[in-house]
Design an enzyme around this catalytic site. Structure first.
Site, PDB file in Angstrom:
ATOM      1  CE  LYS A 121      -1.973  -0.668   3.837  1.00  0.00           C
ATOM      2  NZ  LYS A 121      -1.407  -2.046   4.318  1.00  0.00           N
ATOM      3  NE  ARG A 173      -4.636  -1.044   9.576  1.00  0.00           N
ATOM      4  CZ  ARG A 173      -3.445  -0.604   9.342  1.00  0.00           C
ATOM      5  NH1 ARG A 173      -3.171   0.660   8.833  1.00  0.00           N
ATOM      6  NH2 ARG A 173      -2.284  -1.258   9.268  1.00  0.00           N
ATOM      7  NE  ARG A 217       7.514  -3.328   6.648  1.00  0.00           N
ATOM      8  CZ  ARG A 217       6.164  -2.960   6.603  1.00  0.00           C
ATOM      9  NH1 ARG A 217       5.682  -2.560   5.436  1.00  0.00           N
ATOM     10  NH2 ARG A 217       5.417  -3.335   7.796  1.00  0.00           N
ATOM     11  NE  ARG A 225       6.271  -0.752  10.102  1.00  0.00           N
ATOM     12  CZ  ARG A 225       5.339  -0.546   9.517  1.00  0.00           C
ATOM     13  NH1 ARG A 225       5.108   0.075   8.517  1.00  0.00           N
ATOM     14  NH2 ARG A 225       4.115  -1.155  10.122  1.00  0.00           N
ATOM     15  NE  ARG A 241       1.577  -5.019  11.442  1.00  0.00           N
ATOM     16  CZ  ARG A 241       2.649  -4.905  10.764  1.00  0.00           C
ATOM     17  NH1 ARG A 241       3.680  -5.948  11.268  1.00  0.00           N
ATOM     18  NH2 ARG A 241       2.999  -4.215   9.770  1.00  0.00           N
TER      19      ARG A 241
END
Ligand code: AMP
Length: 189
Positions: A13, A88, A127, A129, A140
């Site tokens: 996104k 969301r 990634r 994070r 999530r």
């Protein structure tokens, strides 16, 4: 011109929203970025957000709706916004509709990025994070399935939803974004 990107964590996104926003010359509003920055600065919203960010849970709807409600009244948002990570939940989607009705500028299109779960996990682990730990990732995904997934149906019924195969390269996916963008759906009345 108001556009929302919907997709699970790792769907791309942020990449796609920022590219489309740059091309259209309007702001890219990532609620994850806004909340992380607020937490870093320890603002009142940031102090609330900090309790949720690391755990993979969503911050309360009213907190994020107030943040967005204020942000979109700023002058750089006059020509539109590309939302990334908002709405969301169904209450956020209806709150956004109410905000946009006040502005007299309806949502133009909702772009959903579809990527299989194993590919999402691989991307998130790469990634790295701080909330990209395997347990948080699963939380999530759970939030996405339970709370975010219903908004796809909400936008489908409004005739605004376009579904995109998010498995290709960023360029492949962006080509699909643009093709939908150039033939946006008609709003059913
Ligand atoms: P993201 O960068 O979009 O993956 O978001 C990171 C985290 O920020 C999420 O796991 C949530 O805790 C929080 N967050 C971002 N956007 C929202 C939203 N629209 N509603 C509630 N929480 C959000």
């Amino acid at each position: 011109m108001l556009i929302v990107f919907i997709g699970p964590p790792g769907a791309g996104k942020g990449t796609q929203a920022s590219r489309l926003a740059a091309e259209l010359g309007i702001p890219h509003l990532s609620t994850g970025d806004i909340l992380r920055e607020a937490a870093r600065q320890q603002t009142p919203v940031g102090q609330i957000a900090a309790k949720y960010l690391g755990s993979g849970q969503l911050v309360p709807d009213q907190v994020i709706v107030d943040v967005i409600g204020e942000r979109i009244t700023e002058s750089d948002c006059e020509q539109g916004v590309v939302f990334d990570g908002f709405p969301r939940t169904l209450p956020q989607a209806t709150a956004l509709d109410a905000l946009l009705e006040q502005r007299g500028t309806p949502l133009k299109i909702a772009l959903s990025l579809d990527v299989p779960e194993q590919m999402l996990i691989d991307r998130l682990m790469a990634r790295g994070r701080s909330d990209d730990q395997i347990e948080t990732i699963h939380k999530r995904f759970e939030s996405f399935d339970q709370l975010t997934h219903p908004i796809l149906e909400y936008y489908r019924q409004k005739g605004l939803l376009r579904e995109i195969d998010g498995t290709g390269t960023p360029d492949d996916v962006y080509a699909q974004v643009l093709s939908h963008w150039k033939t946006p759906p008609q709003v059913l009345s």
